[in-house]
Design a protein around this motif. Structure first.
Motif, PDB file in Angstrom:
ATOM      1  N   THR A  19       3.428  -5.093  15.544  1.00  0.00           N
ATOM      2  CA  THR A  19       3.842  -3.695  15.681  1.00  0.00           C
ATOM      3  C   THR A  19       4.844  -3.323  14.603  1.00  0.00           C
ATOM      4  N   GLN A  20       5.832  -4.191  14.388  1.00  0.00           N
ATOM      5  CA  GLN A  20       6.868  -3.868  13.411  1.00  0.00           C
ATOM      6  C   GLN A  20       6.311  -3.820  11.990  1.00  0.00           C
ATOM      7  N   GLU A  21       5.326  -4.618  11.694  1.00  0.00           N
ATOM      8  CA  GLU A  21       4.705  -4.550  10.372  1.00  0.00           C
ATOM      9  C   GLU A  21       4.077  -3.176  10.140  1.00  0.00           C
ATOM     10  N   LYS A  22       3.443  -2.627  11.167  1.00  0.00           N
ATOM     11  CA  LYS A  22       2.853  -1.295  11.041  1.00  0.00           C
ATOM     12  C   LYS A  22       3.941  -0.243  10.831  1.00  0.00           C
ATOM     13  N   PHE A  23       5.030  -0.346  11.584  1.00  0.00           N
ATOM     14  CA  PHE A  23       6.133   0.587  11.403  1.00  0.00           C
ATOM     15  C   PHE A  23       6.714   0.484   9.993  1.00  0.00           C
ATOM     16  N   SER A  24       6.934  -0.730   9.541  1.00  0.00           N
ATOM     17  CA  SER A  24       7.571  -0.947   8.243  1.00  0.00           C
ATOM     18  C   SER A  24       6.732  -0.415   7.088  1.00  0.00           C
ATOM     19  N   ASN A  25       5.417  -0.430   7.243  1.00  0.00           N
ATOM     20  CA  ASN A  25       4.522   0.011   6.172  1.00  0.00           C
ATOM     21  C   ASN A  25       4.256   1.515   6.189  1.00  0.00           C
ATOM     22  N   ALA A  26       4.700   2.207   7.238  1.00  0.00           N
ATOM     23  CA  ALA A  26       4.384   3.624   7.399  1.00  0.00           C
ATOM     24  C   ALA A  26       5.305   4.506   6.559  1.00  0.00           C
ATOM     25  N   THR A  27       4.745   5.620   6.062  1.00  0.00           N
ATOM     26  CA  THR A  27       5.511   6.634   5.343  1.00  0.00           C
ATOM     27  C   THR A  27       5.363   7.958   6.091  1.00  0.00           C
ATOM     28  N   VAL A  28       6.489   8.506   6.528  1.00  0.00           N
ATOM     29  CA  VAL A  28       6.483   9.738   7.328  1.00  0.00           C
ATOM     30  C   VAL A  28       7.313  10.799   6.622  1.00  0.00           C
ATOM     31  N   GLY A  29       6.745  11.986   6.485  1.00  0.00           N
ATOM     32  CA  GLY A  29       7.460  13.115   5.912  1.00  0.00           C
ATOM     33  C   GLY A  29       8.015  14.016   7.000  1.00  0.00           C
ATOM     34  N   ILE A  30       9.211  14.568   6.753  1.00  0.00           N
ATOM     35  CA  ILE A  30       9.830  15.499   7.702  1.00  0.00           C
ATOM     36  C   ILE A  30      10.178  16.767   6.945  1.00  0.00           C
ATOM     37  N   ALA A  31       9.579  17.870   7.377  1.00  0.00           N
ATOM     38  CA  ALA A  31       9.776  19.163   6.729  1.00  0.00           C
ATOM     39  C   ALA A  31      10.811  19.967   7.503  1.00  0.00           C
ATOM     40  N   GLY A  32      12.032  20.006   6.997  1.00  0.00           N
ATOM     41  CA  GLY A  32      13.127  20.677   7.680  1.00  0.00           C
ATOM     42  C   GLY A  32      13.984  19.677   8.419  1.00  0.00           C
ATOM     43  N   GLU A 106       3.254  26.547  -2.467  1.00  0.00           N
ATOM     44  CA  GLU A 106       2.954  26.001  -3.792  1.00  0.00           C
ATOM     45  C   GLU A 106       3.352  24.538  -3.933  1.00  0.00           C
ATOM     46  N   ASN A 107       4.426  24.098  -3.256  1.00  0.00           N
ATOM     47  CA  ASN A 107       4.903  22.722  -3.474  1.00  0.00           C
ATOM     48  C   ASN A 107       4.683  21.788  -2.288  1.00  0.00           C
ATOM     49  N   ALA A 108       4.246  22.307  -1.137  1.00  0.00           N
ATOM     50  CA  ALA A 108       4.166  21.484   0.075  1.00  0.00           C
ATOM     51  C   ALA A 108       3.267  20.266  -0.098  1.00  0.00           C
ATOM     52  N   CYS A 109       2.101  20.447  -0.659  1.00  0.00           N
ATOM     53  CA  CYS A 109       1.166  19.330  -0.804  1.00  0.00           C
ATOM     54  C   CYS A 109       1.720  18.269  -1.751  1.00  0.00           C
ATOM     55  N   CYS A 110       2.379  18.694  -2.791  1.00  0.00           N
ATOM     56  CA  CYS A 110       2.973  17.743  -3.726  1.00  0.00           C
ATOM     57  C   CYS A 110       4.085  16.947  -3.055  1.00  0.00           C
ATOM     58  N   LEU A 111       4.923  17.619  -2.263  1.00  0.00           N
ATOM     59  CA  LEU A 111       6.049  16.950  -1.613  1.00  0.00           C
ATOM     60  C   LEU A 111       5.588  15.874  -0.628  1.00  0.00           C
ATOM     61  N   PHE A 112       4.501  16.146   0.081  1.00  0.00           N
ATOM     62  CA  PHE A 112       4.085  15.246   1.162  1.00  0.00           C
ATOM     63  C   PHE A 112       2.805  14.470   0.851  1.00  0.00           C
ATOM     64  N   GLU A 113       2.402  14.464  -0.391  1.00  0.00           N
ATOM     65  CA  GLU A 113       1.152  13.807  -0.769  1.00  0.00           C
ATOM     66  C   GLU A 113       1.128  12.336  -0.380  1.00  0.00           C
ATOM     67  N   GLY A 114       2.240  11.643  -0.547  1.00  0.00           N
ATOM     68  CA  GLY A 114       2.267  10.204  -0.294  1.00  0.00           C
ATOM     69  C   GLY A 114       2.535   9.809   1.141  1.00  0.00           C
ATOM     70  N   CYS A 115       2.592  10.771   2.060  1.00  0.00           N
ATOM     71  CA  CYS A 115       2.926  10.480   3.452  1.00  0.00           C
ATOM     72  C   CYS A 115       1.677  10.185   4.277  1.00  0.00           C
ATOM     73  N   ASP A 116       1.822   9.277   5.221  1.00  0.00           N
ATOM     74  CA  ASP A 116       0.745   8.999   6.172  1.00  0.00           C
ATOM     75  C   ASP A 116       0.695  10.067   7.262  1.00  0.00           C
TER      76      ASP A 116
END
Length: 210
Positions: A19-32, A106-116
């Protein structure tokens, strides 16, 4: 500073190594990074999510302290930087990418492109709609978790998580709104933030339903 190996071992002991390996590998974006976003970020840091993309254009002010995860020492600081400071006190090895900028179509997709996964945490309905429309159009398969209805002093039991369609999840009561004169207060905002963070946890673990 505590060695990374000890911190990793503590998280694995609590969550289990797989479980922790999955958490550690995850990338999460927060808008605001207001009442919703700051509390979501703290939950995810404690969970052991390995990578956070934090986006906000604002500074901490006194009116934020009734519900947002900041302290008097943060007044005047950029919210991105004040939140990163706290997160690194929880887990100094967590990767925090900061973008101190206003999110637009205009920038939202660029900002969060690398997020899961992306968590929407805006106050204003028009901004919520803009981000949802932009990200669903740009990333039709990327999970997006949004807050919808947490204002007022209503029962916390009215807040729930719903899977609306494909990759969109809504957390809240769907009705209470600051536009109707209801104020945002810490308990219900915190409940909604926990719902968003819980849905992140479930998606990372392969559970796609609330």
């Amino acid at each position: 500073m505590i060695p990374k190996s000890l911190l990793d071992a503590a998280l694995c002991e609590r969550h289990g190594a797989d479980t922790q390996e999955k958490f550690s590998n995850a990338t999460v974006g927060i808008a605001g990074l207001g009442g919703l976003g700051s509390n979501i970020a703290i939950h995810l840091a404690r969970l052991g999510i390995g990578h956070l993309v934090l986006v906000d254009f604002d500074r901490v002010d006194l009116s934020n302290l009734n519900r947002q995860h900041y302290f008097l020492r943060h007044l005047g600081q950029w919210k991105t930087e004040a939140l990163k400071e706290q997160i690194l006190e929880i887990n100094p090895y967590l990767d925090c990418q900061l973008h101190t900028t206003r999110i637009t179509c205009e920038n939202a997709c660029c900002l969060f492109e690398g997020c899961d996964i992306v968590c929407e945490a805006f106050d204003q309905a028009d901004q919520k709609a803009m981000l949802i429309e932009t990200l669903i159009s740009g990333f039709p398969d990327k999970p997006l978790i949004s807050g919808s209805g947490m204002a007022g002093a209503h029962s916390a039991n009215t807040i729930q998580t719903l899977h609306r369609f494909r990759n969109l999840y809504l957390c809240g009561d769907k009705t209470s709104d600051i536009a109707d004169g209801e104020c945002l207060m810490s308990p219900r905002v915190g409940v909604c933030a926990a719902h968003e963070a819980t849905m992140v946890m479930r998606i990372v673990l392969g559970k796609t339903e609330p």
